[in-house]
Design an enzyme around this catalytic site. Structure first.
Site, PDB file in Angstrom:
ATOM      1  N   PRO A 189      42.237  41.968  43.518  1.00 34.12           N
ATOM      2  CA  PRO A 189      41.743  42.079  42.204  1.00 34.12           C
ATOM      3  C   PRO A 189      42.197  40.536  41.436  1.00 34.12           C
ATOM      4  O   PRO A 189      41.457  40.308  40.550  1.00 34.12           O
ATOM      5  CB  PRO A 189      42.505  43.146  41.473  1.00 34.12           C
ATOM      6  CG  PRO A 189      43.350  43.790  42.524  1.00 34.12           C
ATOM      7  CD  PRO A 189      43.301  43.316  43.728  1.00 34.12           C
ATOM      8  N   ASN A 190      43.037  40.028  42.097  1.00 29.18           N
ATOM      9  CA  ASN A 190      43.394  38.683  41.805  1.00 29.18           C
ATOM     10  C   ASN A 190      43.423  37.620  42.828  1.00 29.18           C
ATOM     11  O   ASN A 190      44.172  37.826  43.723  1.00 29.18           O
ATOM     12  CB  ASN A 190      44.401  38.498  40.902  1.00 29.18           C
ATOM     13  CG  ASN A 190      44.675  37.159  40.015  1.00 29.18           C
ATOM     14  OD1 ASN A 190      44.346  36.163  40.701  1.00 29.18           O
ATOM     15  ND2 ASN A 190      44.884  37.047  39.017  1.00 29.18           N
TER      16      ASN A 190
ATOM     17  N   HIS B  47      44.890  35.810  27.013  1.00 28.56           N
ATOM     18  CA  HIS B  47      43.466  35.676  27.189  1.00 28.56           C
ATOM     19  C   HIS B  47      42.642  35.100  26.288  1.00 28.56           C
ATOM     20  O   HIS B  47      42.843  35.504  24.952  1.00 28.56           O
ATOM     21  CB  HIS B  47      42.901  36.777  28.043  1.00 28.56           C
ATOM     22  CG  HIS B  47      43.516  36.819  29.427  1.00 28.56           C
ATOM     23  ND1 HIS B  47      44.753  37.426  29.813  1.00 28.56           N
ATOM     24  CD2 HIS B  47      43.141  36.475  30.594  1.00 28.56           C
ATOM     25  CE1 HIS B  47      44.973  37.610  31.077  1.00 28.56           C
ATOM     26  NE2 HIS B  47      43.975  36.825  31.735  1.00 28.56           N
ATOM     27  N   HIS B  48      41.238  34.793  26.607  1.00 24.19           N
ATOM     28  CA  HIS B  48      40.194  34.277  25.610  1.00 24.19           C
ATOM     29  C   HIS B  48      39.668  35.703  24.758  1.00 24.19           C
ATOM     30  O   HIS B  48      39.902  36.861  25.203  1.00 24.19           O
ATOM     31  CB  HIS B  48      38.968  34.037  26.393  1.00 24.19           C
ATOM     32  CG  HIS B  48      38.567  34.833  27.452  1.00 24.19           C
ATOM     33  ND1 HIS B  48      37.546  35.871  27.340  1.00 24.19           N
ATOM     34  CD2 HIS B  48      38.781  35.061  28.718  1.00 24.19           C
ATOM     35  CE1 HIS B  48      37.337  36.504  28.320  1.00 24.19           C
ATOM     36  NE2 HIS B  48      38.288  36.185  29.403  1.00 24.19           N
TER      37      HIS B  48
ATOM     38  N   LYS C  85      37.889  39.013  26.090  1.00 21.64           N
ATOM     39  CA  LYS C  85      38.627  39.901  26.966  1.00 21.64           C
ATOM     40  C   LYS C  85      38.886  41.251  26.194  1.00 21.64           C
ATOM     41  O   LYS C  85      39.454  41.508  25.267  1.00 21.64           O
ATOM     42  CB  LYS C  85      39.832  39.333  27.512  1.00 21.64           C
ATOM     43  CG  LYS C  85      40.344  40.344  28.803  1.00 21.64           C
ATOM     44  CD  LYS C  85      41.413  39.539  29.388  1.00 21.64           C
ATOM     45  CE  LYS C  85      42.095  40.455  30.457  1.00 21.64           C
ATOM     46  NZ  LYS C  85      41.060  40.764  31.795  1.00 21.64           N
TER      47      LYS C  85
ATOM     48  N   THR D 102      46.383  41.693  35.798  1.00 20.73           N
ATOM     49  CA  THR D 102      47.499  40.940  36.639  1.00 20.73           C
ATOM     50  C   THR D 102      48.532  40.998  35.946  1.00 20.73           C
ATOM     51  O   THR D 102      49.669  41.201  36.594  1.00 20.73           O
ATOM     52  CB  THR D 102      46.893  39.323  36.532  1.00 20.73           C
ATOM     53  OG1 THR D 102      45.696  39.119  36.985  1.00 20.73           O
ATOM     54  CG2 THR D 102      47.896  38.562  36.990  1.00 20.73           C
TER      55      THR D 102
END
Ligand SMILES: NC(=O)c1ccc[n+]([C@@H]2O[C@H](COP(=O)([O-])OP(=O)(O)OC[C@H]3O[C@@H](n4cnc5c(N)ncnc54)[C@H](OP(=O)(O)O)[C@@H]3O)[C@@H](O)[C@H]2O)c1
Length: 272
Positions: free
Chosen positions: A129-130, A161-162, A165, A172
């Site tokens: 996933p990351n 985060h931005h 999101k 994560t």
């Protein structure tokens, strides 16, 4: 189509997407990876276009199609960055053809777990996933620190985060929490704390706290604090460019192709 000796014939699923574009643009940095196919959804506006030019680079001679199975006969590796609903069919196509698969697509439904386990008996499978290499190393370091430091060091995870999101905490941050809990030998479910507001109890022992900050255009920041009496340890990762996920996926794909069947993790790359 036969590949150059040592070449890894690679199919990108989700080729017209943001990650697909990054993968296509960065692939030339990995000369062993040879683009063999590019797949999108059946209704995609990108169908039949050259994958290279669609990604904003030079023409590469590979046309974007909507069907994965015909491409797999002569493929060595599939990189899936598409949509969770497309993953089950892609997984079974790779199993049928015996082709290694890296799934970078997120939001996989929990019922898929049994199919993933079964698939890993037939093919080399890496679910990531990351795909940032440094985030995966950070996860290892967090597990190690949580195991080495006494439980009196409080663990707090802060992510930023931005503004667009939607989910919080980030996937994560949750993986980092899981690594911390594993290192501590406790259950994350029982010890995670996601919200603090008003007058409530003071911090519980063994709690793993999460804080989420949202704003601007932040690509992704993750901090894991170990807060002791008289000292603090901070393990931190900052992503400044989404290309880190594509580059990590290409490193991982190159590592995965040709491996024996099994379920692999990004962290295995650091060991071997
Ligand atoms: N592992 C990581 O580090 C990492 C990093 C970033 C993103 N991701 C994940 O990767 C996935 C893609 O992200 P993105 O930002 O690139 O999304 P995106 O820009 O929306 O692109 C999605 C791509 O998947 C294709 N697609 C959709 N449904 C499909 C189907 N049924 N069959 C085949 N292709 C299909 C789309 O094709 P059309 O739109 O042309 O139809 C498009 O090419 C997401 O799950 C995202 O969370 C993972």
């Amino acid at each position: 189509m036969t590949g150059e000796p040592g070449a890894i014939r690679t199919v990108i699923v989700g080729a017209s997407g943001r990650m697909g574009g990054q993968l296509l643009r960065l692939m030339p940095e990995f000369p062993r990876l040879q683009l063999h196919g590019a797949v999108t959804s059946p209704g995609s506006a990108a169908l039949d276009l050259d994958a290279g030019t669609y990604a904003g680079g030079a023409a590469c001679g590979v046309r974007i199609t909507a069907s994965l199975p015909p491409l797999l006969k002569h493929a060595d590796l599939v990189l899936d960055f598409s949509h969770a609903t497309a993953v089950p069919a892609n997984l079974s196509a790779c199993v049928d053809a015996g082709v290694a698969l890296l799934i970078g697509t997120t939001g996989l439904p929990p019922p898929l777990e049994a199919e993933l386990t079964a698939a890993a008996r037939a093919i080399a499978l890496l679910v990531a996933p990351n795909t940032s290499l440094a985030v995966n190393l950070l996860t290892q370091l967090v597990r190690q620190a949580a195991s080495a430091l006494p439980a009196s060091y409080d663990i707090e995870i802060v992510e930023m985060h931005h503004r667009a999101k939607r989910d919080a905490p980030s996937g994560t941050a949750m993986s980092l929490g899981a690594a911390a809990a594993q290192g501590r030998g406790v259950s994350l479910e029982q010890h995670a704390s996601y919200a603090r507001h008003g007058v409530s109890e003071s911090r519980q022992d063994e709690q793993i706290g999460f804080s989420s900050v949202r704003g601007g255009d932040v690509v992704g920041e993750h901090e894991v604090w170990f807060l002791g009496a008289g000292e603090r340890l901070l393990l931190k990762h900052s992503a400044t460019d989404r290309a880190v996920f594509a580059r990590g996926a290409l490193v991982a794909g190159q590592w995965l192709a040709g491996r024996t069947a099994g379920s692999y993790r990004m962290q295995d790359i650091f060991i071997n």
